[in-house]
Write a protein that holds these residues in place. Structure first.
Motif, PDB file in Angstrom:
ATOM      1  N   ILE A   1       0.864  -1.191   0.000  1.00 36.75           N
ATOM      2  CA  ILE A   1       0.000   0.000   0.000  1.00 36.75           C
ATOM      3  C   ILE A   1       0.895   1.234   0.000  1.00 36.75           C
ATOM      4  O   ILE A   1       1.715   1.423   0.906  1.00 36.75           O
ATOM      5  CB  ILE A   1      -0.928   0.022   1.227  1.00 36.75           C
ATOM      6  N   GLY A   2       0.734   2.080  -1.012  1.00 38.07           N
ATOM      7  CA  GLY A   2       1.530   3.301  -1.092  1.00 38.07           C
ATOM      8  C   GLY A   2       1.614   3.806  -2.519  1.00 38.07           C
ATOM      9  O   GLY A   2       0.991   3.261  -3.427  1.00 38.07           O
ATOM     10  N   SER A   3       2.384   4.837  -2.721  1.00 37.29           N
ATOM     11  CA  SER A   3       2.487   5.485  -4.025  1.00 37.29           C
ATOM     12  C   SER A   3       3.086   4.533  -5.059  1.00 37.29           C
ATOM     13  O   SER A   3       4.016   3.786  -4.779  1.00 37.29           O
ATOM     14  CB  SER A   3       3.371   6.734  -3.933  1.00 37.29           C
TER      15      SER A   3
ATOM     16  N   TRP B   1       4.931   7.931   5.585  1.00 33.00           N
ATOM     17  CA  TRP B   1       5.905   9.005   5.472  1.00 33.00           C
ATOM     18  C   TRP B   1       5.359  10.351   5.926  1.00 33.00           C
ATOM     19  O   TRP B   1       6.112  11.305   6.097  1.00 33.00           O
ATOM     20  CB  TRP B   1       6.398   9.124   4.025  1.00 33.00           C
ATOM     21  N   LEU B   2       4.052  10.430   6.169  1.00 37.29           N
ATOM     22  CA  LEU B   2       3.430  11.713   6.463  1.00 37.29           C
ATOM     23  C   LEU B   2       2.176  11.471   7.300  1.00 37.29           C
ATOM     24  O   LEU B   2       1.337  10.643   6.917  1.00 37.29           O
ATOM     25  CB  LEU B   2       3.058  12.396   5.140  1.00 37.29           C
ATOM     26  N   PRO B   3       2.015  12.172   8.442  1.00 38.67           N
ATOM     27  CA  PRO B   3       0.833  11.957   9.265  1.00 38.67           C
ATOM     28  C   PRO B   3      -0.483  12.214   8.538  1.00 38.67           C
ATOM     29  O   PRO B   3      -1.518  11.651   8.928  1.00 38.67           O
ATOM     30  CB  PRO B   3       1.027  12.965  10.409  1.00 38.67           C
ATOM     31  N   PHE B   4      -0.453  13.038   7.499  1.00 35.29           N
ATOM     32  CA  PHE B   4      -1.661  13.267   6.696  1.00 35.29           C
ATOM     33  C   PHE B   4      -2.298  11.952   6.245  1.00 35.29           C
ATOM     34  O   PHE B   4      -3.524  11.852   6.101  1.00 35.29           O
ATOM     35  CB  PHE B   4      -1.302  14.135   5.479  1.00 35.29           C
TER      36      PHE B   4
ATOM     37  N   ALA C   1       8.439   2.645   7.721  1.00 33.51           N
ATOM     38  CA  ALA C   1       8.248   4.023   8.187  1.00 33.51           C
ATOM     39  C   ALA C   1       9.411   4.899   7.715  1.00 33.51           C
ATOM     40  O   ALA C   1      10.535   4.752   8.191  1.00 33.51           O
ATOM     41  CB  ALA C   1       8.144   4.061   9.699  1.00 33.51           C
ATOM     42  N   ASP C   2       9.123   5.784   6.792  1.00 35.11           N
ATOM     43  CA  ASP C   2      10.122   6.762   6.356  1.00 35.11           C
ATOM     44  C   ASP C   2      10.319   7.821   7.432  1.00 35.11           C
ATOM     45  O   ASP C   2      11.443   8.261   7.690  1.00 35.11           O
ATOM     46  CB  ASP C   2       9.673   7.443   5.054  1.00 35.11           C
ATOM     47  N   ASN C   3       9.216   8.264   7.998  1.00 31.86           N
ATOM     48  CA  ASN C   3       9.227   9.236   9.089  1.00 31.86           C
ATOM     49  C   ASN C   3       8.104   8.880  10.045  1.00 31.86           C
ATOM     50  O   ASN C   3       7.050   8.399   9.625  1.00 31.86           O
ATOM     51  CB  ASN C   3       9.001  10.667   8.579  1.00 31.86           C
TER      52      ASN C   3
ATOM     53  N   LYS D   1      17.300   7.052  13.681  1.00 30.68           N
ATOM     54  CA  LYS D   1      16.536   8.183  14.223  1.00 30.68           C
ATOM     55  C   LYS D   1      15.039   7.880  14.190  1.00 30.68           C
ATOM     56  O   LYS D   1      14.317   8.120  15.169  1.00 30.68           O
ATOM     57  CB  LYS D   1      16.847   9.445  13.411  1.00 30.68           C
ATOM     58  N   VAL D   2      14.536   7.352  13.077  1.00 31.90           N
ATOM     59  CA  VAL D   2      13.114   7.013  12.984  1.00 31.90           C
ATOM     60  C   VAL D   2      12.771   5.876  13.943  1.00 31.90           C
ATOM     61  O   VAL D   2      11.702   5.869  14.550  1.00 31.90           O
ATOM     62  CB  VAL D   2      12.729   6.657  11.529  1.00 31.90           C
TER      63      VAL D   2
END
Length: 381
Positions: free
Chosen positions: A6-8, A98-101, A125-127, A157-158
């Motif tokens: 699931i994703g772009s 990658w984005l909370p949106f 998880a990218d971010n 970091k993530v």
């Protein structure tokens, strides 16, 4: 296994997450899995998208099973897609975050899927904490995380950020694999001929979407410091900026004019299609990532693939992927430090770094990523 990503993906344009998802699908397919991708019919409302177009001008991939189904802002669509995926009973769903949106959309779809009692869900998880904070980020991320079984992060970091939201869920750090789907390395001379770049220039490449956190303005200040130096090599250094502005271009144009560095720049600030990527990387002497903040960057595995040394700033997960003095150089995120490292790089020369880089790149295979995804997807015994 029956696997759904699931994703772009196409028809959304590549260069980042879409290219990654398509390459990941091919790796799973090569290993014998049955793979399909569920991508967006609407990824971002136009007012939230900072670029010129969200859609690819490249030919559609003929080897991938891509379903253009997800509308990021329509809850009725989320339930529809979720119920569709629930009935398919995939063994594994791999979802990009990658984005909370995207949290409400993906979180709702995955809650529907979990009702089948069969499908395991792994998030790449990218971010977790975004580069540019907005109201609702934490709530959206918490909503997304709940139905996910386990996580892969591509920077330490993530992984650390993730522990703040999901301390008890399985998670592992696996570095971003090489972007080897943009063609093979070509000669510097051939690449420069294509882009009309002189062969005697010393080319510093800034590549990718231009956003505030990526620090292009810091690099422009560094170029002014380099241009002011007297040694002959400094006068040959040119900054090739290749990527689309994701935000207001005007401050950068004003900065360039104020610094009077037009002659030190080569601007290609339209979107770079997948088929053109190799020309920009192969024309460069060194890739510079002057980021103010970072988790990881897709530019790093791209540079590894095309065997280009890097200068990165000492922020986030960037330094861990670029061993200092071997694969490249680590600068502080300020103009003076970056200028010094660019000069140091050309003093040492590309041949100093290449043997280390060629050896280091062997770590970043797609098989390591797919093996980690499958391993972490398995229920704990």
């Amino acid at each position: 296994m029956k696997i759904i990503i699931i994703g772009s993906a196409y028809p959304l344009r590549g260069g980042g997450i879409a290219s990654y998802n398509e390459r990941l699908a091919r790796e799973f397919m090569q290993q014998g899995h049955d793979v399909s991708i569920y991508t967006f019919s609407l990824q971002y409302p136009s007012f939230l998208f900072p670029g010129t177009t969200q859609y690819s001008t490249e030919p559609a991939p003929t080897d991938l099973d891509i379903h253009v189904r997800i509308n990021s802002i329509n809850p009725f669509n989320w339930w529809s897609v979720g119920n569709e995926l629930k009935k398919l009973k995939a063994d594994l769903i791999v979802v990009r975050y990658w984005l909370p949106f995207m949290g409400p959309c993906f979180g709702t779809i995955l809650r529907c899927v979990k009702k089948n009692g069969h499908t395991r869900i792994v998030c790449i998880a990218d971010n977790i904490i975004p580069h540019e904070n907005r109201p609702g980020d934490k709530a959206f991320t918490k909503y997304f995380i709940k139905p996910v079984d386990s996580f892969i992060t591509m920077s330490e970091k993530v992984l650390s950020d993730l522990k703040l939201f999901a301390p008890n869920k399985p998670a592992v750090f696996i570095p971003h694999p090489l972007y080897d789907n943009f063609g093979d390395k070509i000669s510097k001379e051939a690449a420069r001929k294509k882009l009309a770049i002189p062969n005697d220039a010393l080319i510093v490449l800034f590549f990718g979407f231009i956003r505030k956190y990526k620090g292009l303005d810091i690099l422009l200040d560094a170029m002014q410091l380099i241009a002011a130096k007297q040694q002959p090599s400094a006068q040959k250094i040119k900054l090739l900026i290749a990527g689309e502005f994701y935000g207001d271009r005007k401050p950068y144009d004003e900065q360039i004019e104020k610094l009077n560095i037009q002659d030190s720049l080569i601007l290609h600030t339209d979107f770079i299609a997948d088929s053109e990527v190799k020309y920009y990387l192969c024309s460069a002497d060194v890739v510079v990532q002057p980021y103010r903040s970072a988790t990881q960057s897709g530019v790093t595995p791209l540079a590894y693939h095309f065997e280009k040394p890097m200068i990165v700033t000492n922020v986030g997960g960037l330094p861990s992927l670029v061993p200092d003095g071997k694969v490249g150089l680590i600068a502080e995120p300020d103009a003076a430090s970056i200028a010094d490292k660019i000069i140091e790089y050309f003093d040492k020369g590309e041949d100093f770094f290449l043997p280390h880089l060629v050896e280091e790149k062997k770590k970043y295979t797609w098989a390591k990523m797919t093996d980690a995804i499958i391993k972490i997807s398995l229920p704990a015994k």
